[in-house]
Design a protein around this motif. Sequence first.
Motif, mmCIF file in Angstrom:
data_model
loop_
_atom_site.group_PDB
_atom_site.id
_atom_site.type_symbol
_atom_site.label_atom_id
_atom_site.label_comp_id
_atom_site.label_asym_id
_atom_site.label_seq_id
_atom_site.Cartn_x
_atom_site.Cartn_y
_atom_site.Cartn_z
ATOM 1 N N LEU A 296 0.821 -1.206 0.000
ATOM 2 C CA LEU A 296 0.000 0.000 0.000
ATOM 3 C C LEU A 296 0.861 1.264 0.000
ATOM 4 C CD1 LEU A 296 -3.249 0.591 1.944
ATOM 5 C CD2 LEU A 296 -1.407 2.250 2.207
ATOM 6 N N ILE A 297 1.960 1.234 0.749
ATOM 7 C CA ILE A 297 2.809 2.414 0.923
ATOM 8 C C ILE A 297 3.659 2.689 -0.316
ATOM 9 C CG2 ILE A 297 4.850 3.250 2.178
ATOM 10 C CD1 ILE A 297 2.337 3.736 3.687
ATOM 11 N N LEU A 298 4.085 1.653 -1.029
ATOM 12 C CA LEU A 298 5.085 1.798 -2.083
ATOM 13 C C LEU A 298 4.763 2.869 -3.118
ATOM 14 C CD1 LEU A 298 7.776 0.801 -3.148
ATOM 15 C CD2 LEU A 298 6.563 -0.966 -4.447
ATOM 16 N N PRO A 299 3.564 2.897 -3.723
ATOM 17 C CA PRO A 299 3.306 3.957 -4.713
ATOM 18 C C PRO A 299 3.352 5.351 -4.124
ATOM 19 C CG PRO A 299 1.298 2.700 -4.232
ATOM 20 C CD PRO A 299 2.436 1.959 -3.613
ATOM 21 N N HIS A 300 2.869 5.505 -2.886
ATOM 22 C CA HIS A 300 2.942 6.810 -2.228
ATOM 23 C C HIS A 300 4.397 7.194 -1.980
ATOM 24 C CE1 HIS A 300 -1.166 5.453 -1.294
ATOM 25 N NE2 HIS A 300 -1.483 6.722 -1.182
ATOM 26 N N ALA A 301 5.207 6.225 -1.534
ATOM 27 C CA ALA A 301 6.606 6.503 -1.221
ATOM 28 C C ALA A 301 7.409 6.849 -2.473
ATOM 29 C CB ALA A 301 7.237 5.300 -0.514
ATOM 30 N N MET A 302 7.117 6.199 -3.583
ATOM 31 C CA MET A 302 7.832 6.504 -4.822
ATOM 32 C C MET A 302 7.577 7.940 -5.265
ATOM 33 S SD MET A 302 7.246 2.929 -6.921
ATOM 34 C CE MET A 302 8.055 3.536 -8.394
ATOM 35 N N LEU A 303 6.317 8.361 -5.223
ATOM 36 C CA LEU A 303 5.994 9.746 -5.581
ATOM 37 C C LEU A 303 6.577 10.727 -4.568
ATOM 38 C CD1 LEU A 303 2.284 9.338 -6.748
ATOM 39 C CD2 LEU A 303 4.318 9.629 -8.166
ATOM 40 N N THR A 304 6.536 10.355 -3.284
ATOM 41 C CA THR A 304 7.096 11.219 -2.246
ATOM 42 C C THR A 304 8.594 11.398 -2.437
ATOM 43 O OG1 THR A 304 5.403 10.488 -0.669
ATOM 44 C CG2 THR A 304 7.374 11.531 0.242
ATOM 45 N N ALA A 305 9.295 10.315 -2.771
ATOM 46 C CA ALA A 305 10.754 10.385 -2.968
ATOM 47 C C ALA A 305 11.111 11.326 -4.116
ATOM 48 C CB ALA A 305 11.306 8.981 -3.234
ATOM 49 N N VAL A 306 10.416 11.185 -5.240
ATOM 50 C CA VAL A 306 10.686 12.052 -6.396
ATOM 51 C C VAL A 306 10.341 13.492 -6.072
ATOM 52 C CG1 VAL A 306 10.085 12.520 -8.800
ATOM 53 C CG2 VAL A 306 10.372 10.171 -8.036
ATOM 54 N N MET A 307 9.229 13.700 -5.355
ATOM 55 C CA MET A 307 8.798 15.048 -4.991
ATOM 56 C C MET A 307 9.796 15.704 -4.044
ATOM 57 S SD MET A 307 6.204 16.914 -5.797
ATOM 58 C CE MET A 307 5.677 18.572 -5.357
ATOM 59 N N ILE A 308 10.245 14.964 -3.040
ATOM 60 C CA ILE A 308 11.222 15.507 -2.088
ATOM 61 C C ILE A 308 12.496 15.900 -2.811
ATOM 62 C CG2 ILE A 308 12.775 14.892 -0.181
ATOM 63 C CD1 ILE A 308 10.537 13.239 1.019
ATOM 64 N N TYR A 309 12.980 15.006 -3.674
ATOM 65 C CA TYR A 309 14.244 15.270 -4.368
ATOM 66 C C TYR A 309 14.132 16.466 -5.307
ATOM 67 C CZ TYR A 309 18.341 14.576 -7.318
ATOM 68 O OH TYR A 309 19.513 14.756 -8.012
ATOM 69 N N ALA A 310 13.065 16.511 -6.098
ATOM 70 C CA ALA A 310 12.920 17.591 -7.074
ATOM 71 C C ALA A 310 12.804 18.953 -6.398
ATOM 72 C CB ALA A 310 11.713 17.330 -7.965
ATOM 73 N N THR A 311 11.948 19.043 -5.364
ATOM 74 C CA THR A 311 11.755 20.333 -4.698
ATOM 75 C C THR A 311 12.978 20.734 -3.879
ATOM 76 O OG1 THR A 311 10.641 19.192 -2.867
ATOM 77 C CG2 THR A 311 9.256 20.094 -4.603
ATOM 78 N N SER A 312 13.565 19.784 -3.163
ATOM 79 C CA SER A 312 14.714 20.101 -2.317
ATOM 80 C C SER A 312 15.921 20.490 -3.147
ATOM 81 C CB SER A 312 15.057 18.905 -1.421
ATOM 82 O OG SER A 312 13.966 18.574 -0.592
ATOM 83 N N LEU A 313 16.133 19.807 -4.274
ATOM 84 C CA LEU A 313 17.277 20.125 -5.126
ATOM 85 C C LEU A 313 17.133 21.511 -5.725
ATOM 86 C CD1 LEU A 313 19.914 18.914 -6.232
ATOM 87 C CD2 LEU A 313 18.621 18.170 -8.243
ATOM 88 N N SER A 314 15.915 21.866 -6.128
ATOM 89 C CA SER A 314 15.718 23.197 -6.708
ATOM 90 C C SER A 314 15.952 24.292 -5.680
ATOM 91 C CB SER A 314 14.302 23.303 -7.290
ATOM 92 O OG SER A 314 13.323 23.144 -6.285
ATOM 93 N N VAL A 315 15.480 24.075 -4.449
ATOM 94 C CA VAL A 315 15.698 25.073 -3.386
ATOM 95 C C VAL A 315 17.181 25.198 -3.058
ATOM 96 C CG1 VAL A 315 15.285 25.596 -0.953
ATOM 97 C CG2 VAL A 315 13.417 24.765 -2.382
ATOM 98 N N SER A 316 17.865 24.070 -2.886
ATOM 99 C CA SER A 316 19.282 24.114 -2.511
ATOM 100 C C SER A 316 20.133 24.751 -3.600
ATOM 101 C CB SER A 316 19.789 22.706 -2.193
ATOM 102 O OG SER A 316 19.622 21.840 -3.304
ATOM 103 N N LYS A 317 19.790 24.523 -4.877
ATOM 104 C CA LYS A 317 20.570 25.113 -5.967
ATOM 105 C C LYS A 317 20.412 26.628 -6.018
ATOM 106 C CE LYS A 317 21.184 21.291 -9.216
ATOM 107 N NZ LYS A 317 20.917 20.771 -10.577
#
Length: 507
Positions: A296-317
């Motif tokens: 049940l968690i896996l699809p939510h976690a996959m989207l969460t991982a991509v979302m965290i990385y994309a937003t965090s990388l843009s802010v840090s850059k």
Amino acid sequence: TGGSLVAMGSLDSNGSYIALNDKVSLPARVMPILRWLPAVLADKSGPSLGSKLGKDAMCALTVTAILVPQAMAYSVLAEMPPEWGLYTAMAPLLVYMCFGSSRHLAVGPFAVISLLNASAIQAFCHAHHGGCLHHRATISVTHSFVTGAIMVLMSVLKLGCIAQFLSDPVLSGFCTACSILIPMTQLKYVFGIKVAGSTLIPAVISISEQYERWNLACCGVFVSSLALIYGVQRLNKKVECLKKRPIPAELLGCVVATVCSAVFSLHESGVQLLGFVPTGLPSLTLPSFETSVLTLILPHAMLTAVMIYATSLSVSKVFAKMFGYEIDGNQELMAFGMLNLAGSFTSCFPAAASLSRTAIVGDSGAATPIHGAFTVLLLCIVVNIPGQPLYNLPKSCLAAIVVLAFKSLLIGGVVEASRMLKQSEFVDLFFWLLAFLMTLFAGVVPGLGTSVSVYVLFCGFEAVRDYVQNRAAQPVERTASLRRKSSLTMDGERELRSTLTANLEGL
């Protein structure tokens, strides 16, 4: 000191670590703190160490004053008790300080990720007909664990390019829809009613059907808190001396609302209060490894991982460019993976970067990444304050904090869509509208999942077309088309398309 662990270096004018050579040990490569901390301690060219730590401490004090009410509000948004928001800003922040490559990034609860966690909890409750605190806690820490594991795996396999699937139009459309959905989740505290549904139409119908039960006292607290917090935020932007040391508008709003609630006994008028908040450090938690929960968690976690990385990388850059240092994207994947793994054992839901708090770190003049340690120290003091100072805090005040957090995001998203339409960037506009409408009417997980999937298919089609054209040796005349105008022809997409084309060449 530390010469056996790292290749010693120096600090540039911005305080960024500069290695003298590339002979850095594996532990130092994995944990950047083993590089920058010895350099900070050994640096004699700039301000003294005491001066730097003093700046970091003052920065942490400012950040904590804003973080505490935000964290509680985002925790309620994540369908968790308010103290979990504070816990999510403790262990993860310390882990990021060790593994991260940004010296300004403020890590902790983030509203969009909180909404994704709430979506995972709602999916579990719907499937298992249970929603007690134990179940919600298990889902939250498992969500954090699986998200962290996915991000560590992506880092090991160097799959940072996956973030390119979350293109700017898709991300903008998704976040704009979230800036409508998230405030709508708070309307149950604004009107003092139960709101059915987590998407636009069911929520609107549910609220309109219960108009006779709207609680005017709750509405009054919400509007008053909204006006006070927004007014102080505007004052912080207008007055020059407050730009570096802003008045903590959210904290001030919570204090005023709590005092008024206690003095006028607002709970007797039906205003929902925050209630009892346990004191003490976070307890040890364990994620669930049951197949049904992980599935049940896996699809939510996959989207969460991509979302965290994309937003965090843009802010840090953004802040790395502003202060003149480099960000290692693959290292950021590792850092956020490790901090979410650690968070899963310390009562945390998934943590991400916060743009607003990172901006405060930059504006307040943090000298080193040690500001994160001071923030955690202050949070440890906050969670151990005796008594119940937050017992009378109205939840409608926390709702006002959440709503205001998305004001700029909503306006920015509408402006971006208008720009695409004005400049005839119809491909970008299509993906923006797809992400926006799917998220708004189908929910966060179906909306983001569908948008990313269609974008992947689009990139695959483009790669196959390029491959076929190259193999046929038929030069295609490039005319002024809508596709050329689209910002989807950014460097990241060209790299992605060339990678896909290279894979086809090997078949």
